[in-house]
Structure formats: C-alpha cells, structure tokens
Design a protein around this motif. Sequence first.
Motif, short mmCIF file in Angstrom:
data_model
loop_
_atom_site.label_atom_id
_atom_site.label_comp_id
_atom_site.label_asym_id
_atom_site.label_seq_id
_atom_site.Cartn_x
_atom_site.Cartn_y
_atom_site.Cartn_z
N ASP A 395 -49.55 -35.16 -59.47
CA ASP A 395 -48.34 -34.34 -59.33
C ASP A 395 -47.37 -35.02 -58.38
O ASP A 395 -47.74 -35.93 -57.63
CB ASP A 395 -48.67 -32.94 -58.81
CG ASP A 395 -49.05 -31.98 -59.93
OD1 ASP A 395 -48.16 -31.65 -60.74
OD2 ASP A 395 -50.23 -31.58 -60.00
N PHE A 396 -46.13 -34.53 -58.41
CA PHE A 396 -45.08 -35.02 -57.52
C PHE A 396 -44.66 -33.84 -56.65
O PHE A 396 -44.26 -32.80 -57.17
CB PHE A 396 -43.90 -35.55 -58.32
CG PHE A 396 -44.27 -36.60 -59.32
CD1 PHE A 396 -44.29 -37.95 -58.98
CD2 PHE A 396 -44.62 -36.24 -60.62
CE1 PHE A 396 -44.65 -38.91 -59.90
CE2 PHE A 396 -44.98 -37.21 -61.55
CZ PHE A 396 -45.00 -38.54 -61.19
N ILE A 397 -44.76 -33.99 -55.33
CA ILE A 397 -44.48 -32.87 -54.43
C ILE A 397 -43.26 -33.16 -53.56
O ILE A 397 -42.89 -34.31 -53.34
CB ILE A 397 -45.69 -32.55 -53.52
CG1 ILE A 397 -46.02 -33.75 -52.61
CG2 ILE A 397 -46.90 -32.16 -54.37
CD1 ILE A 397 -47.00 -33.43 -51.50
N GLN A 421 -35.78 -34.66 -59.11
CA GLN A 421 -35.87 -34.63 -57.65
C GLN A 421 -36.97 -35.58 -57.18
O GLN A 421 -38.08 -35.54 -57.71
CB GLN A 421 -36.19 -33.19 -57.21
CG GLN A 421 -36.34 -33.01 -55.71
CD GLN A 421 -36.74 -31.58 -55.35
OE1 GLN A 421 -37.58 -30.98 -56.01
NE2 GLN A 421 -36.11 -31.04 -54.32
N PRO A 422 -36.68 -36.46 -56.20
CA PRO A 422 -37.74 -37.36 -55.72
C PRO A 422 -38.93 -36.58 -55.21
O PRO A 422 -38.77 -35.59 -54.49
CB PRO A 422 -37.05 -38.14 -54.59
CG PRO A 422 -35.60 -38.04 -54.88
CD PRO A 422 -35.40 -36.69 -55.51
N ASP A 465 -45.54 -43.03 -51.98
CA ASP A 465 -44.36 -43.43 -52.74
C ASP A 465 -43.65 -42.21 -53.32
O ASP A 465 -44.28 -41.26 -53.79
CB ASP A 465 -44.75 -44.35 -53.90
CG ASP A 465 -45.23 -45.71 -53.42
OD1 ASP A 465 -44.68 -46.20 -52.42
OD2 ASP A 465 -46.14 -46.28 -54.05
N LEU A 466 -42.32 -42.27 -53.28
CA LEU A 466 -41.50 -41.23 -53.90
C LEU A 466 -41.08 -41.71 -55.29
O LEU A 466 -40.57 -42.82 -55.44
CB LEU A 466 -40.26 -40.96 -53.06
CG LEU A 466 -40.49 -40.38 -51.65
CD1 LEU A 466 -39.17 -40.31 -50.90
CD2 LEU A 466 -41.14 -39.02 -51.71
N LEU A 467 -41.31 -40.86 -56.29
CA LEU A 467 -40.89 -41.17 -57.65
C LEU A 467 -40.14 -39.96 -58.22
O LEU A 467 -40.26 -38.84 -57.71
CB LEU A 467 -42.10 -41.49 -58.55
CG LEU A 467 -42.86 -42.78 -58.21
CD1 LEU A 467 -44.03 -42.48 -57.28
CD2 LEU A 467 -43.36 -43.47 -59.46
N PHE A 477 -39.41 -45.20 -60.09
CA PHE A 477 -39.71 -45.41 -58.67
C PHE A 477 -38.47 -45.12 -57.86
O PHE A 477 -37.36 -45.54 -58.22
CB PHE A 477 -40.18 -46.85 -58.41
CG PHE A 477 -40.54 -47.11 -56.98
CD1 PHE A 477 -41.78 -46.75 -56.49
CD2 PHE A 477 -39.63 -47.70 -56.12
CE1 PHE A 477 -42.12 -46.98 -55.16
CE2 PHE A 477 -39.95 -47.93 -54.79
CZ PHE A 477 -41.21 -47.57 -54.32
N HIS A 478 -38.64 -44.41 -56.74
CA HIS A 478 -37.49 -44.05 -55.90
C HIS A 478 -37.52 -44.79 -54.56
O HIS A 478 -36.59 -45.52 -54.23
CB HIS A 478 -37.48 -42.54 -55.67
CG HIS A 478 -36.32 -42.07 -54.83
ND1 HIS A 478 -35.04 -42.01 -55.33
CD2 HIS A 478 -36.25 -41.67 -53.53
CE1 HIS A 478 -34.23 -41.57 -54.37
NE2 HIS A 478 -34.94 -41.38 -53.27
#
Length: 620
Positions: A395-397, A421-422, A465-467, A477-478
Amino acid sequence: MITLIFTALPGLLLLPILISFIFPYIFQDIAWFLTIIRFGIRTWRYVSKTPALTVVDLFLEKVERHPDKPFVLFKEEVYTYSHMDKLSNQAARALLTHAAVKSGDCVAIFMANAPAYIWIWLGVAKLGSSIACLNNNIRSKSFLHCFKCSGAKVILAEPELKDVIEEVMPELRKDNVRVFFLTETVISEGTESFLDKVKAASDESVPKSLRSFVSGKSLAMYIYTSGTTGLPKAALINHYRLLLACGLFEICNVRAKDVVYSPLPLYHSSAMMIGVHGCIYKGATLVLRPKFSASQFWDDCRKYNVTVVQYIGEVLRYLCNVPKSDDDASHNVRMAIGNGLRTDVWSEFLRRFGEVQIYEFYASTEGNVAFVNYTNIVGSVGRVSKFDKVLHSYDFIKYDIEKDEPVRDAKGFCIKACKGQPGLLLCKISSMSPFEGYAGDKHKTERKILRDVFRKGDVYFNSGDLLTVDQQNFIYFHDRVGDTFRWKGENVATTEVADILGVVNFIQEVNVYGVAVPNHEGRIGMAALILYDEDVFDGRKLYSHVRDFLPNYARPRFIRIQNSMDITGTFKQRKVGLAKEGFDPAIISDPLYFLDERERKYVPMTQTIYEDIKMKRIKL
C-alpha cells in the motif's frame, strides 16, 4: 445449431475488443501475472529441497549444454561458459587449500569490474560459501565497517587498491584477516598473492558434496546499501532471492541469443543480482566494462553486437548529453532494463537512439516488493492491478515530510494515500514477501520495519520511497524520504557524511542534505556547518579530509556556514528548507563554498561558479 454458432461468433470475436476497450491494459496485466506465476512456481521447486538448485547449478547446466558459447566479453577477451567453469574450479580449490575457506564461510571481494569477479564468485559458491561485495570506492572507516559486518576472514583485492588495504592493515591484522591480491607475486607486506595459486590448482569439477547443505535460505552474498541513517548496511541475499532476481530477465523476455551490456559496478545489485545471474539463467552473453563511459557506450554496443543494455537513470542521461552523431541510431540494441530514469530523459533517449523497449523497474536490494513497467508507458515504474495484489500485500500511505514520519489517524493507524497523491510504499512482510534484514545490527533491520500500520500487530517493510499512482493505476517514483539522497547512482546516507565531517577540529555541528542541481539527475551533497567560536573555515583542510574518508559521490560539493542550526520540536535538524534554498549565492546570505577539484580545496561560492554549474561548464 450451426446458425446459432454463426450468430454468436461475431459477438465472441468482438468480446476481447470490448474488454480491452473498457480495460485497456487487462491482457498485458494477465500476461505479466501468468509469467510471474510460472516463474515463481519453477523457482520454488528449485529451492524447496536441500540441497537447493542454485544459480551455480543453473550455470553448470549451461556449461554442459553449450560449453563453447561466450559467457563474458571483456575488452578483447572472450570467456566461454566452459572457460569460466574451469577458472571457478581453480579459484575454489585455491581458496580451499591456501585460504582454508570452507562451507559456510564468507569471502570479501574488493575490486572493480573484471571477469575475475565472476569466476571468483562462482568458485566461492561451489564451496557452499558466500561473498561480500565491497564497494571499491569505500575507504578507511567505511571499509572496516562493511568488511566486519560480513564476518569474513579473507579478502580478495585487486592490486590497484593496495593503498586502501595498507591503510587499514593494522586493524585487519588484529582480527587475523588474510589478504590476497589478484597477482602472481606478493606486492605488500603481510599479504599474499592469489593468481599464482589459481593457476597451479586443478580445474577439475568441485565436489557437489561441499554445498550439499545449501538451501534457498542459505546466505549467498552481502550487497551493501546506504539507507536512511548510518554507515552502509549489509543486505542479506540468500540463494532464493538470487533466483528471484533472475525473474526480471524472464519478464522482459531476454533470450539466450541476447548479448547483455552491463557498464554498472558488480558490487551493485543491478549488475550482480540481475545482470550476471540473469545471463546465467537465460544462457546469454554478458559484456563487462571496467567503468561506465558515455563516449564509448555505443561503440561498445556496436563492437560486441549488444542487444540488451542495463542502466540506472544517470547512465541514459549521460548518453543524451554526448554530442549528437549521425550513427546515434545505428545499433542492434532492442531493450534497456534499469531504474531511476527521468521522464524527460526517457523521451529524449527514444527520440535520439531509436525505438528501444525500455523496461523501467522499481526495487531495492533488500526490499520485498518490486514493480516493472511492462506496458511501456513513459515515466512509469509499473502498475497496480488486482492480479499484482495476489502476490504482494502493499500500500501507499500518507507521509509527513517535515516531521519525517507516516501520518496516523486518531486510532494510531496509517492513512492510505489517494490516487495522484505521493505515498510512502509499504509491503507486508510474509512468507511470500520476506524481509531478510541486514547483517551485524538488528537495530538497522528494525528501522526498516513499520508496525501497527492498518491493524494492531501487522508488520510491513518500509521502502523509504514516495510513489504516486495515477487514475489508470500506473505507478511513478516521486522521491526518497529520510536522511538519504542519491547522486551518480549511489545512495548517500547523510548521517555517515555528517559523522565524518564532524571530526574536523573547526566544525562544531553538521547538517548534511541533498540539493537539486539544474539539468542534473538526483541530488548532490551539501553541508551546513556551525564553526567553533574563534575558529575559521579552512577549505583546504576540509577538502583533504573528505577526499581521504569519503568516496567521490558522497563528498559535499557545497558548504554553507551558519550561526545556528534550525531544529524541530523533537530536536531533529531541519533539512527540507535548506534543500529548497539550494546553493544560489544570490538568494543565500550565509557564506557559501564550492569544492574545486582543480584548486584542491573549498573555494568561496560566486555567482559565476553558480552559472557555470547551471550551464554545465563545470562538471560535477
């Protein structure tokens, strides 16, 4: 009945078109998923028994199948599968006889790219032992830290690194470490030669019984990675993970007849885990180069008839910066595999060098999740799909960059990031997605684990890492979070650099961070310093210090002198604001300095220097 079939047939034929119209990438998602499942089942069969079928066994299969096929091309040298097999047998016997290396031991390799790196590794693996892939740019404290993490008692080093070894020799002697140089005669007191012992050894097959205990979970190698804090960490790479790394070549459809060009350093996971082992898995040919050269890249590709190239983002950017030539698109490269490629460089590369299939991927050496851009969407590193979620629970949090921590709700649980949203990438740690951690320090392993993410007791790997995920479920990739930045393809831990700068006698406090440079990939090192009262900044002394103790990519190129450090309420140094301000003397009133290689010291930063860097008249 026949009438019914003919009536229904147009509808059946139109069904796939209709499905692909509604779900444009569904068939690519399915094809990717089936490839992963087939590869995963085959790999599990390899490692579910003891002894496991490892990369060494796959290599021996290729030796038997096509012994005279070139495996490694290096300069004007050609090493066939059979030749590499014999050299690795000799290396194994030399290590067994003269270095007393036995099953389960670790051998450190400290050298640049060369065929010897590979045949030594194969020889070590044939003994049932492991290797530590030491970065040949590390020095002094970093070297000793990385070496000691491995637990190795034997170092194999190239003669060009003799001065580095001699610097730490007193420490190595204390621990009874044996140092072998890849030479035929002894070149330094207290060390031994290795090539003469290899040449004198038999090239007969090494008994398989020596590695009869090796399972999928057995250690194969240490790959070193700089994380959020501290000195480089030794990521534990087992034989199962090595086989999984070969899966990238499977997904990208690399073939046995391909010639793969890898100008990346073998101590890196991309070159070693993916390039070397991917070629073994496929039975392909690998072209090695001692060091990447943008000016020689395409000449090498034409010379060796290369069809697949490996890259990191900076590699392709460097190629795009080379003066244009009429034969830019005159090559046989059909595919490029790598990561860290910027969107604008991606587009420019395709315009200039022709229709090369680019497989951009996202992964980390020690991580438990990976993505691959199998749809060829420029800028993307992969896709979120329901099929993908079957394999990994990720997941991306939401993440607070200023506080450097995940955003949690009133109940203390993490909040999922919205599309566009990153978000910080997390992947649940499980038997399907294990995280092996690092050698030598449980604290470093624990720092990469996030607990109580969505419910009490769950455990996730923190990628750091922020994605972002767009509306069509493509992943981009952010940025990186925490105390690390990336320059020239290397992760740099800011605390490691700060610790090294902090021992200089006129420096009281250090805050290291990465700053963006116009028209350059990644972030370059900069340090804000507070000097001791009555002390002055000595640019020549600091230059000499960073040259001796830091690899080139980690040396701060810019210094900012401050009267006080800006800290958070929890006494953490603020970096975001400093990084945004950069190194422009027109907007920063604090004294600024620039590392001038020609002057061999830090010199006062001027607007002229700033403009020259911006216009690339000064090479960084």
